[in-house]
Design an enzyme around this catalytic site. Structure first.
Site, PDB file in Angstrom:
ATOM      1  N   PHE A 161       1.233   5.137   0.804  1.00  0.00           N
ATOM      2  CA  PHE A 161       0.648   6.172   1.660  1.00  0.00           C
ATOM      3  C   PHE A 161       1.243   7.516   1.267  1.00  0.00           C
ATOM      4  CE2 PHE A 161      -1.362   3.581   4.991  1.00  0.00           C
ATOM      5  CZ  PHE A 161      -0.789   2.339   4.724  1.00  0.00           C
TER       6      PHE A 161
ATOM      7  N   THR B 264       0.866  -1.177   0.000  1.00  0.00           N
ATOM      8  CA  THR B 264       0.000   0.000   0.000  1.00  0.00           C
ATOM      9  C   THR B 264       0.901   1.225   0.000  1.00  0.00           C
ATOM     10  OG1 THR B 264      -1.804  -1.104   1.134  1.00  0.00           O
ATOM     11  CG2 THR B 264      -1.804   1.273   1.243  1.00  0.00           C
TER      12      THR B 264
END
Ligand code: PEP
Ligand code: MN
Length: 690
Positions: free
Chosen positions: A282, A280
């Site tokens: 960010f 992921t």
């Protein structure tokens, strides 16, 4: 013989291993400290701090000495490549911190609780930084963003995309309206684990609590356990806390191993995501843009809205190819309230201070209806380790040493060339020779068709604005106007119904299929008014309210800019330039009469302004005869004159009962007058009913 007898010293061997590991860690820590010392020493060299040739020589030497200790080349290489990467990251942080001196405690906001992936990403972001951090988790992304906007936190860490489940829409939509700059990114490897109570076994699990994104990322694992009911949970770590609190061994949660540790749970199975490579990304956002050291590989993110004619997106993207810029991400999001229109989010390699980035943004500005620079920030990816990719190639395009990136973020557009006195560039015909077309809900402003904007001076009641909307629609008008925040000369006059009025205006517009325009008076209201109004109006009294102009420059709604009562045409164009330089390319100008010594009219309508403006700018130009004349009987003639001199639109005030109007009654047309005017202004073909 017993096991103990066979391995009499297993305990002491374990102890030795523990001691060796402790020594290894101590040495790694020492090595990391030397990396910072090395960065300091290299500072005098203006070169990039990844010296690939040296790295290659060093690796060869390490492989050689590894052999003396019985270690194979592959093992030594893989360990030392990680060590080298760490060293590069440490040095990068050192340079970056030097460029943006920041002292004291950093207050960081994230969505979730301790142990959530956002929290882990935030910790990762600071792992090599020399800063004390206080973390604060919020239930909603919006709250985390707002805490930074309002100065309650310094940074927010927000997930933006996952390699399996894709973009996080809510965060994209928030970035569009947020008053934040992206200052960093973190890529976190996500290792989803199935967590249960201590001693629980997978076979007993009946309910699995997990975040909707996690369900997508672990769909294969979940499909293998059809007997388990899936319960959605807003936060991964919270789902761990829940099963800990419930104490029911048939419940499990999908979260990180870190969450298991925090909530006293067992990892029943690790690595349960469909893809082993599950990452992921960010974003780290702050109130102010940062300066990125030109030696550091940098990324820039923007949002843009292209025209909705065919090929517009391709045209904008080709600009990047022509500037030799590598796009790393293109994501689209529908625009709320504008069905089938899209906002495009782009990430590309480059620093706002690079000449080619400046050139590309300039090119996009010419083609886009809206552009917002979200920020330049150090890329989370390290430059290639291979000796063929020399580190210096990563910075060949860097330019303008010492240029202030936060300045660049605010006004990425170059100032007008020297010697040019007009003080505006983006608004000029030199910049864009073709007329700008502004499209709002099917109405085109700036084309060959005259557009009519009509409605009351102020929204007074739901009935009043509905009656006006019906009248506008029935007579072939295109846009509904109505003031909700009124700039009144006297503080005792009716000031408008504010947001309540806006609701009535928007509802009336929806009912009759008319886009609406309304004035914004305060920079604080811009974002909220832009949520529902189709066009924002800057009134004559605010033409040089530069904070307000910059603010409407940041939203994606078209802006009607009215000429100040005592302003020259160049001043009007410079005011428009503020909006354009902020990123919003959808501006149209309105001539509404200038201060006069004549008493027969409220102002003097400067009709010559229309052809003059049209020669100087590509922006649409419209006329408001109502505020110019101040008397309703003069309005129709002046409206027709405006059309004759080339106005793209005419805006008139109307009222169901002008005698009782709370503002500008004397200049508001009766409905019958409006009807008569419309038949002359926008004649309908024979037999066509409205
Ligand atoms: C208006 O259009 O509502 C208005 C107040 O006009 P101006 O700013 O031109 O006075
Ligand atoms: Mn008015």
């Amino acid at each position: 013989m017993t096991d103990e007898a066979k391995h009499p010293d297993i305990q002491s061997i374990r102890k030795e291993i523990d001691e060796l590991d402790a020594e290894l860690l101590r040495l790694l820590g020492e090595r990391r400290k030397r990396s910072v010392t090395a960065a300091r020493a290299k500072e005098v060299e203006a070169d990039w701090f990844r010296d690939s040739a040296r790295e290659q020589r060093m690796l060869a030497a390490r492989i050689q000495s590894g052999q003396d200790h019985g270690l194979d080349a592959h093992y030594v290489t893989s360990i030392f490549l990680d060590v080298l990467d760490d060293s590069v990251r440490v040095q990068r942080e050192y340079y970056q911190e030097r460029a943006n001196k920041d002292a004291g405690l950093v207050r960081l906001a994230y969505q979730g609780i301790e142990g959530s992936y956002s929290h882990l990403a935030a910790q990762d972001y600071f792992s090599r930084k020399d800063a004390s951090v206080s973390y604060r988790g919020y239930t909603q992304f919006r709250d985390a963003v707002e805490s930074v906007e309002k100065g309650k936190a310094d940074l927010a860490v927000l997930p933006i995309e996952n390699t399996t489940s894709g973009g996080i829409n809510e965060v994209y939509d928030l970035l569009l309206g947020a008053q934040l700059s992206i200052v960093g990114e973190v890529k976190l490897k996500i290792d989803h684990c199935l967590l249960g109570l201590p001693g629980a076994s997978i076979a007993d699990i009946r309910t699995i609590y997990c975040h909707p994104q996690t369900v997508l990322q672990c769909s294969d694992f979940l499909a293998e356990h059809p007997g388990c009911k899936i319960e959605y949970f807003a936060d991964t770590a919270l789902s761990g806390r829940k099963i800990h609190e419930d104490g029911d061994p048939t419940q499990a949660a999908i979260a990180s191993a870190e969450a298991a540790r925090l909530f006293d749970l067992d990892v029943l199975q690790s690595s349960i995501a469909n893809q082993q490579q599950n990452f992921t990304r960010f974003l780290v956002a702050a109130r102010k843009a940062i300066h990125v050291d030109p030696r550091i590989p940098c990324k820039t993110s923007i949002v843009m809205m292209t025209g909705n004619e065919s090929g517009a997106l391709i045209e904008a993207l080709l600009v990047f190819r022509d500037a030799g810029i590598n796009l790393t991400k293109l994501e689209s999001r529908p625009i709320l309230e504008n069905p089938w229109e899209e906002m495009f989010y782009l990430d590309f390699e480059g620093n706002l201070t690079d000449d080619n980035v400046q050139a590309a943004l300039d090119g996009v500005t010419r083609r886009a209806r809206f552009i917002k620079v979200l920020g330049s920030y150090p890329s989370a990816d390290l430059p290639a380790r291979s000796s063929t990719t020399t580190a210096s190639s990563a910075v060949t395009s860097a330019s303008t040493p010492g240029a202030d990136a936060s300045e660049a973020a605010a006004k990425f557009i170059p100032a007008p060339e020297k010697g040019k006195k007009s003080g505006y560039r983006l608004a000029s015909r030199d910049y864009k020779s073709m007329d700008t077309l502004i499209q709002v809900k099917g109405v085109t402003l700036g084309g060959s068709e005259l557009v009519v904007i009509a409605g009351p001076c102020a929204v007074e009641s739901a009935e009043q604005i509905l009656a006006c909307a019906r009248e506008v629609k029935q007579n072939g008008g295109h846009i509904l106007r109505g003031g909700c925040f009124k700039p009144r000369t006297s503080p005792y006059s009716f000031q408008g119904h504010g947001y309540e009025g806006l609701e009535m205006l928007v509802a009336a517009g929806r009912q009759y299929g008319l886009p609406v325009v309304t004035e914004v008076l305060s920079p604080d209201d811009v974002a909220q008014v832009a949520e529902t109004a189709d066009i924002l109006q800057i009134g004559a009294r605010n033409m040089q309210n530069f904070t307000l102009l910059s603010e409407v420059g940041r939203v994606h709604r078209p802006v009607m800019l009215k000429r100040g009562m005592s302003s020259s045409l160049d001043e009007l164009l410079q005011a428009a330039e503020y909006i354009l330089a902020g990123g919003n390319q959808q501006v149209f100008l309105c001539e509404r009469g200038i201060r006069t010594f004549e008493t027969a009219t409220r102002n003097t309508l400067d009709l010559s302004a229309i052809p003059v403006l049209r020669s100087r700018t590509h922006l649409p130009v419209i006329v408001d005869p109502s505020h110019a004349a101040g008397k309703r009987d003069l309005v129709p003639t002046l409206a027709l004159a405006a059309k004759t001199v080339g106005a793209h639109a005419v805006m008139v005030e109307i009222h169901p009962d002008p005698e009782t109007a709370l503002s500008d009654g004397p200049q508001s047309l009766e409905f019958s007058q409006f009807k008569a005017l419309m038949s002359e202004l926008v004649p309908q073909p024979e037999g066509e009913s409205r």
